[in-house]
Motif scaffolding. Structure first.
Motif, mmCIF file in Angstrom:
data_model
loop_
_atom_site.group_PDB
_atom_site.id
_atom_site.type_symbol
_atom_site.label_atom_id
_atom_site.label_comp_id
_atom_site.label_asym_id
_atom_site.label_seq_id
_atom_site.Cartn_x
_atom_site.Cartn_y
_atom_site.Cartn_z
ATOM 1 N N LYS A 169 46.305 83.994 126.901
ATOM 2 C CA LYS A 169 45.599 83.022 127.648
ATOM 3 C C LYS A 169 46.699 82.521 128.899
ATOM 4 O O LYS A 169 47.740 81.563 128.413
ATOM 5 C CB LYS A 169 45.204 81.673 126.768
ATOM 6 C CG LYS A 169 44.561 80.703 127.804
ATOM 7 C CD LYS A 169 43.621 79.718 126.526
ATOM 8 C CE LYS A 169 44.586 79.228 125.420
ATOM 9 N NZ LYS A 169 43.807 78.341 124.538
ATOM 10 N N THR A 221 41.486 81.027 132.192
ATOM 11 C CA THR A 221 40.962 80.486 130.652
ATOM 12 C C THR A 221 41.930 79.316 130.361
ATOM 13 O O THR A 221 41.490 78.561 129.717
ATOM 14 C CB THR A 221 40.828 81.471 129.819
ATOM 15 O OG1 THR A 221 40.180 82.941 130.406
ATOM 16 C CG2 THR A 221 40.192 80.991 128.473
ATOM 17 N N SER A 267 40.357 75.586 129.016
ATOM 18 C CA SER A 267 40.712 75.118 127.752
ATOM 19 C C SER A 267 40.948 73.664 127.750
ATOM 20 O O SER A 267 41.299 73.024 126.908
ATOM 21 C CB SER A 267 41.441 75.909 126.815
ATOM 22 O OG SER A 267 42.980 75.870 127.456
ATOM 23 N N VAL A 302 35.470 80.578 125.513
ATOM 24 C CA VAL A 302 35.956 79.221 125.281
ATOM 25 C C VAL A 302 34.944 78.326 125.673
ATOM 26 O O VAL A 302 35.024 76.989 125.060
ATOM 27 C CB VAL A 302 37.325 79.093 126.068
ATOM 28 C CG1 VAL A 302 36.911 79.602 127.508
ATOM 29 C CG2 VAL A 302 37.872 77.774 125.824
ATOM 30 N N THR A 335 33.423 75.421 123.116
ATOM 31 C CA THR A 335 34.262 74.015 123.205
ATOM 32 C C THR A 335 33.001 73.005 123.521
ATOM 33 O O THR A 335 33.072 71.852 123.291
ATOM 34 C CB THR A 335 35.284 74.089 124.447
ATOM 35 O OG1 THR A 335 36.258 74.969 124.101
ATOM 36 C CG2 THR A 335 35.766 72.514 124.622
ATOM 37 N N LYS A 395 43.125 83.809 124.616
ATOM 38 C CA LYS A 395 41.646 83.325 124.815
ATOM 39 C C LYS A 395 40.783 83.395 123.858
ATOM 40 O O LYS A 395 39.725 82.737 123.861
ATOM 41 C CB LYS A 395 41.142 84.509 126.007
ATOM 42 C CG LYS A 395 41.942 84.285 127.497
ATOM 43 C CD LYS A 395 41.399 85.385 128.244
ATOM 44 C CE LYS A 395 42.100 85.560 129.554
ATOM 45 N NZ LYS A 395 43.441 86.102 129.401
ATOM 46 N N HIS A 448 39.123 75.578 120.602
ATOM 47 C CA HIS A 448 39.326 76.031 121.907
ATOM 48 C C HIS A 448 40.134 74.984 122.797
ATOM 49 O O HIS A 448 40.556 75.312 123.739
ATOM 50 C CB HIS A 448 38.287 76.892 122.593
ATOM 51 C CG HIS A 448 37.961 77.931 122.177
ATOM 52 N ND1 HIS A 448 38.419 79.243 122.445
ATOM 53 C CD2 HIS A 448 37.164 78.444 121.230
ATOM 54 C CE1 HIS A 448 37.968 80.183 121.749
ATOM 55 N NE2 HIS A 448 37.292 79.966 120.884
ATOM 56 N N ALA A 449 40.012 73.516 122.613
ATOM 57 C CA ALA A 449 40.753 72.788 123.252
ATOM 58 C C ALA A 449 42.127 72.913 122.980
ATOM 59 O O ALA A 449 42.864 72.926 122.174
ATOM 60 C CB ALA A 449 40.243 71.409 122.865
ATOM 61 N N LEU A 450 42.898 72.870 124.440
ATOM 62 C CA LEU A 450 44.349 73.419 124.351
ATOM 63 C C LEU A 450 45.230 72.244 123.409
ATOM 64 O O LEU A 450 46.193 72.484 122.849
ATOM 65 C CB LEU A 450 44.927 73.322 125.638
ATOM 66 C CG LEU A 450 45.985 73.993 125.957
ATOM 67 C CD1 LEU A 450 46.164 75.558 125.499
ATOM 68 C CD2 LEU A 450 46.731 73.817 127.279
ATOM 69 N N GLN A 463 44.752 72.868 119.775
ATOM 70 C CA GLN A 463 45.774 74.016 119.419
ATOM 71 C C GLN A 463 47.041 73.689 119.644
ATOM 72 O O GLN A 463 48.053 74.197 118.661
ATOM 73 C CB GLN A 463 45.151 75.383 120.511
ATOM 74 C CG GLN A 463 43.932 75.589 120.485
ATOM 75 C CD GLN A 463 43.416 76.729 121.457
ATOM 76 O OE1 GLN A 463 44.065 77.039 122.249
ATOM 77 N NE2 GLN A 463 42.604 77.602 121.346
#
Length: 381
Positions: free
Chosen positions: A213, A217, A221, A267, A271, A353, A361-363, A366
């Motif tokens: 990623k 993308t 995110s 994503v 999300t 990704k 999928h939220a940064l 993560q």
């Protein structure tokens, strides 16, 4: 810290060579480790191998020499001239560790030759462990095959004629047979087959992926959770990606393009909880070289159904964005292997990704999982 090998699939390509030159440059103290998240205080741990602990080798179907590849990357503005000149001697040592991709009568024999090359690299260089990282060209989505479901059936099928596994998956098979960790930085199938998951469990091998990623993308995110948390209804989200270089040329193939585009869109649905209208369009533009540009248009509804829109553009250097993540993943995966972790490393979703496992999928989520993962490795060391 014991020496760690990084075996690169596609070792003469732009991402691999930028990763190697970058590691050598940082090791020499000639640049800041910008882009390397393992250099942030939150992820600092003696359990994670340092850049000085990494030794590089790899396979490629190309025979271009690393110095020639570096020249082209310098000319394209990807690598700084000073760094390329300073690491020339060390780069020559890496060149000696590169091997042509094996060619054999059956895929089983090919896998054995791959594993033998990796094992020879490990023994000659006195390495504690090796992480195999796939940074080769994107493959089309694999056609279903009964052997993909069972390790026993897979090994029987690999001994016969024909191609049962795509190259990325054959390398994953060989890596696990050699007792190595495997990282797929591409949208290719890699280790994502039940039979290969069985093999990884049997050999105690960790694996991570897939599809690094690095650009559009990454922005998705961050933005998609914003719309979800503010209870704004995204109606459409369409993007156009223009890229050059080898990756762009490979994605001119419709099947490879479809595999990449599908990875980029997942994503949003996962999300937001629904799939807005729109798609990701990928187009090869030779003149962009190793750089890429993306434009995204988002239309959304707010209070009382008021229609609004947002647009953003992203222009970046693909290899310079990917290379530090390749180094991060090699270091973190090696640390996980040393700590006895095996199977899919879901906590490394921050880098991908389309990460393995049921993960957010939220940064920000993560990132929190990644920090907890490294703390766990530290506690176990």
């Amino acid at each position: 810290m014991t020496a760690t090998g990084v075996w690169l699939i596609g070792a003469r390509g732009s991402v691999a060579v930028t990763s190697v030159v970058g590691a050598l440059t940082l090791r020499a103290g000639l640049a800041e480790p910008l882009g390397c998240v393992t250099e942030l205080p939150e992820l600092s741990s003696p359990a994670v191998p340092g850049l000085a602990d990494l030794t590089f080798g790899g396979h490629d179907i190309s025979d271009v020499t690393l110095d020639k590849k570096v020249e082209s990357l310098v000319a394209a503005g990807v690598l700084p001239v000073r760094a390329a000149e300073a690491v020339g001697a060390d780069l020559a040592a890496v060149q000696r560790e590169l091997r042509p991709a094996p060619d054999a009568g059956t895929q089983l024999e090919g896998a054995r030759l791959i594993a033998a090359d990796i094992d020879d690299f490990r023994r000659r260089r006195g390495l504690e462990r090796v992480v195999v990282v796939n940074v080769s060209s994107t493959e089309p989505a694999v056609a279903a095959h009964p052997a993909h479901q069972s390790l026993t059936l897979l090994e029987e099928s690999l001994a016969g004629p024909g191609r049962v596994l795509p190259p990325s998956s054959l390398y994953a098979y060989a890596a696990f047979q050699a007792g190595c960790a495997y990282v797929d930085f591409t949208p290719s199938t890699g280790a994502r087959l039940p039979a290969l998951a069985q093999l990884a469990a049997r050999t105690g091998s960790p694996w991570a992926g897939h599809d690094g990623k690095t650009g559009e993308t990454l922005v998705k995110s961050v933005l998609a959770p914003m719309f979800a948390m503010r209870h704004l209804r995204v109606r459409t989200w369409s993007g156009t990606n223009l890229l050059g270089g080898g990756d762009g040329a490979n994605l001119a193939d419709p099947a490879a393009n479809a595999a990449k585009a599908g990875s980029k869109q997942r994503v949003l649905a996962e999300t937001l909880g629904y799939q807005p209208q729109g798609s990701s369009h990928i187009e090869y533009v030779d003149d962009l070289g190793d750089f890429k540009t993306a434009w995204d248009l988002i239309t959304f509804s707010g209070f009382l159904g008021t229609s609004m829109r947002m647009e953003f553009s992203w222009h970046g250097c693909d290899s310079a964005l990917a290379a530090p993540l390749v180094l991060d993943l090699a270091r973190l995966t090696a640390a996980a292997h040393a700590a006895g972790r095996s199977g899919p490393l879901t906590d490394l979703a921050f880098f991908f990704k389309d990460p393995v496992g049921e993960v957010p999928h939220a940064l920000a989520d993560q990132w929190a999982a990644l920090v907890a993962f490294v703390r766990g490795l530290h506690a176990a060391s």
